[in-house]
Design a protein around this motif. Structure first.
Motif, mmCIF file in Angstrom:
data_model
loop_
_atom_site.group_PDB
_atom_site.id
_atom_site.type_symbol
_atom_site.label_atom_id
_atom_site.label_comp_id
_atom_site.label_asym_id
_atom_site.label_seq_id
_atom_site.Cartn_x
_atom_site.Cartn_y
_atom_site.Cartn_z
ATOM 1 N N GLU A 61 -1.522 -1.116 -3.620
ATOM 2 C CA GLU A 61 -1.790 -2.545 -3.756
ATOM 3 C C GLU A 61 -2.228 -3.131 -2.418
ATOM 4 O OE1 GLU A 61 -1.667 -4.210 -6.593
ATOM 5 O OE2 GLU A 61 -0.914 -2.502 -7.774
ATOM 6 N N ARG A 62 -3.151 -4.086 -2.488
ATOM 7 C CA ARG A 62 -3.586 -4.800 -1.287
ATOM 8 C C ARG A 62 -2.556 -5.878 -0.940
ATOM 9 N NH1 ARG A 62 -9.643 -4.695 -0.571
ATOM 10 N NH2 ARG A 62 -10.443 -3.227 -2.138
ATOM 11 N N LEU A 63 -2.040 -5.813 0.291
ATOM 12 C CA LEU A 63 -1.052 -6.806 0.726
ATOM 13 C C LEU A 63 -1.681 -7.993 1.437
ATOM 14 C CD1 LEU A 63 1.886 -4.583 2.050
ATOM 15 C CD2 LEU A 63 1.460 -5.438 -0.267
ATOM 16 N N GLY A 64 -2.906 -7.829 1.936
ATOM 17 C CA GLY A 64 -3.566 -8.925 2.640
ATOM 18 C C GLY A 64 -4.357 -8.436 3.837
ATOM 19 N N HIS A 75 -9.324 -0.230 6.429
ATOM 20 C CA HIS A 75 -8.200 -0.050 5.526
ATOM 21 C C HIS A 75 -7.037 0.623 6.241
ATOM 22 C CE1 HIS A 75 -10.744 -1.115 2.074
ATOM 23 N NE2 HIS A 75 -11.692 -0.446 2.704
ATOM 24 N N ALA A 76 -5.846 0.003 6.137
ATOM 25 C CA ALA A 76 -4.656 0.514 6.818
ATOM 26 C C ALA A 76 -3.573 0.831 5.798
ATOM 27 C CB ALA A 76 -4.141 -0.514 7.822
ATOM 28 N N PHE A 77 -2.956 2.003 5.971
ATOM 29 C CA PHE A 77 -1.932 2.486 5.049
ATOM 30 C C PHE A 77 -0.679 2.862 5.847
ATOM 31 C CE2 PHE A 77 -6.123 3.332 3.371
ATOM 32 C CZ PHE A 77 -6.048 2.938 2.040
ATOM 33 N N PRO A 78 0.176 1.886 6.163
ATOM 34 C CA PRO A 78 1.393 2.175 6.925
ATOM 35 C C PRO A 78 2.464 2.793 6.036
ATOM 36 C CG PRO A 78 1.272 -0.161 6.411
ATOM 37 C CD PRO A 78 -0.004 0.444 5.904
ATOM 38 N N ALA A 79 3.244 3.714 6.613
ATOM 39 C CA ALA A 79 4.359 4.330 5.904
ATOM 40 C C ALA A 79 5.675 3.777 6.434
ATOM 41 C CB ALA A 79 4.309 5.848 6.075
ATOM 42 N N ASP A 80 6.727 3.975 5.697
ATOM 43 C CA ASP A 80 8.032 3.415 6.067
ATOM 44 C C ASP A 80 8.618 4.060 7.314
ATOM 45 O OD1 ASP A 80 7.923 1.722 3.894
ATOM 46 O OD2 ASP A 80 9.053 3.077 2.575
ATOM 47 N N ASP A 81 8.190 5.289 7.646
ATOM 48 C CA ASP A 81 8.771 5.992 8.792
ATOM 49 C C ASP A 81 8.044 5.711 10.100
ATOM 50 O OD1 ASP A 81 6.413 7.338 8.414
ATOM 51 O OD2 ASP A 81 7.322 9.334 8.193
ATOM 52 N N GLY A 82 7.105 4.768 10.097
ATOM 53 C CA GLY A 82 6.365 4.431 11.315
ATOM 54 C C GLY A 82 5.053 5.165 11.456
#
Length: 455
Positions: free
Chosen positions: A79-82, A199-206
């Motif tokens: 999903e696109r967050l912004g 496009h940026a896809f960050p993960a929860d672990d940094g």
């Protein structure tokens, strides 16, 4: 014997080759590989570098192949967050016509520079791997892997962070780790993403993955920060798996992997930028985080600083001591660049006025002589702003391998009758690299400075 041998046909070496060629200096660029570098790595061109390229006669071609930086689109679970803007806006005015960084893959920048070098009569010798060098009072002998050698009056190491020339000189580098995580960068073609965003896809672990469309191509540049214990897989299948792991795309959506490399961000500075008749420039002199697009731009400006000084000594009779000011000026700038790029990498400084490199100068240099009693605007050591005098654009007047005097007339110098009001009152002598070298209330006293720089 050649005048100058330049080791490395990256942006630094090609820029220096262009500058020397237009000064009539006999130089040869040496490249270990059999072709120019194929990757997009250093893709950001800062406004100050655009000014340099205007002077070197390549800006129009560069701009035609470039694009603006898109906003970053943040994704999570498909999903696109912004969106986020990439840069704080820097306002343009008459003195600063270029304020927006441009994006162009490094391989394309090098193609443009290489074509300009050939146009000016310069040369690149490919498949020439340097294995050692020796120097004496008259010159430097460079040895190659095939057993041959060449000799020149000066050598410039522009052969990257693992510089063979720097190692041969025994010059050390002092630095620090910027980030303990492994990073990966690649040029890929893929389906399923628009080309209007970074496009940026960050993960929860940094860890994170980014996909940035490259203007003028069908490619995206992939950037990935991996977990600290990860071992990067540089194969095409490894890249496809990485995209599938971090994004909503499938591995099969990556249709081509064109180039890939990995690195660990660090900041390091050579102990010296000059050792006798050998100079270090670009990544051979300073290694950096890619954050903030500082490294390639600083490297190009190393070459731009050194070029006019080598030309002055080799062609204009300037004293050899002028070459000492290369290290004096550029090492201080490299220190500032390393601090800035590390701060951007760690999120302490945002891209914007701090990163466009328009405020960098040489105020503390021995070549910056300010003699006015009051100097409240442009001072000796500052970048010389653009403007118009009697219908003449200053950047056009500065263009070419010469000095320019604003506000007075001195025999042998290209002169304009005044400086724009934005400069403030005074007489300004602008160096061939677009910085004010000398400033005074009148031209009285300029003769001693002209002797120092060989005019």
């Amino acid at each position: 014997m050649m005048d100058v041998l330049i080791v490395g046909a990256g942006p630094t070496g090609l820029t220096l080759g262009i500058d020397l060629a237009r000064r009539g200096v006999e130089a040869l660029v040496l490249e270990r590989a059999d072709a120019l570098f194929p990757g997009s790595r250093g893709k950001g061109l800062q406004p100050r570098t655009q000014e340099v390229f205007h002077d070197l006669g390549v800006l129009d071609t560069i701009r035609a192949a470039s694009g603006s930086y898109s906003n970053r689109m943040i994704w999570k679970n498909g999903e696109r967050l912004g969106e986020q803007t990439m840069f704080e806006e820097v306002e343009a005015d008459e003195g600063t016509p270029y304020t927006e960084p441009m994006m162009i893959p490094q391989w394309r920048t090098q193609e443009v520079l290489y074509a300009r070098l050939l146009e000016l009569g310069g040369r690149v010798a490919f498949e020439r791997e340097v294995t050692g060098l020796t120097q004496d009072a008259d010159g430097v002998t460079v040895a190659f892997a095939d057993g041959t050698a060449l000799r020149a009056r000066y050598v410039v190491a522009a052969d990257g962070g693992r510089s063979a020339v720097r190692r041969a000189l025994g010059v050390g580098m002092t630095g620090e780790t910027v980030d303990p995580a492994p990073f990966l960068v690649a040029d890929v073609r893929l389906d399923g993403l628009d080309r209007d965003h970074w496009h940026a896809f960050p993960a929860d672990d940094g860890s994170a993955l980014g996909l940035c469309p490259l203007a003028g191509t069908e490619d995206f540049q992939l950037q990935a920060r991996l977990p600290e214990d990860a071992v990067p897989d540089l194969s095409a299948d490894g890249i496809r798996k990485l995209v599938a792991q971090y994004t909503h795309l499938d591995a099969a959506d990556v249709t081509e992997v064109r180039w890939v490399s990995d690195f660990r961000p660090r900041a390091a500075l050579a102990d010296r930028f000059r050792a006798g008749r050998v100079f270090l420039a670009g990544d051979a002199a300073h290694v950096h985080s890619p954050a903030g697009a500082q490294g390639l731009n600083t490297s190009i400006q190393d070459a731009y600083n050194l070029g006019w000084k080598l030309g002055a000594v080799l062609r204009d009779g300037a004293p050899e001591a002028l070459l000492d000011t290369y290290e004096e000026e550029r090492r201080a700038n490299a220190v500032a660049m390393l601090e800035l790029s590390t701060s951007v990498h760690r999120g302490q400084v945002r891209r914007g006025r701090a990163t466009v490199q328009l405020d960098l100068g040489y105020e503390e240099s021995s070549l910056s002589v300010e003699t006015r009693t009051v100097a409240d605007r442009v001072r000796a050591g500052d970048r010389a702003p653009d403007g118009t005098v009697d219908g003449v654009r200053l950047f056009d007047a500065f263009r070419g391998p010469h000095w320019t005097l604003l506000g007075a007339t001195v025999p042998g110098l290209r002169s304009l009758p005044a400086a724009p009001e934005s400069y403030g009152p005074g007489v300004f002598l602008v160096r061939p690299d677009g910085y004010v070298g000398w400033a005074g209330d009148t031209a009285d006293g300029i003769e001693a400075y002209l002797t120092v720089v060989g005019l």
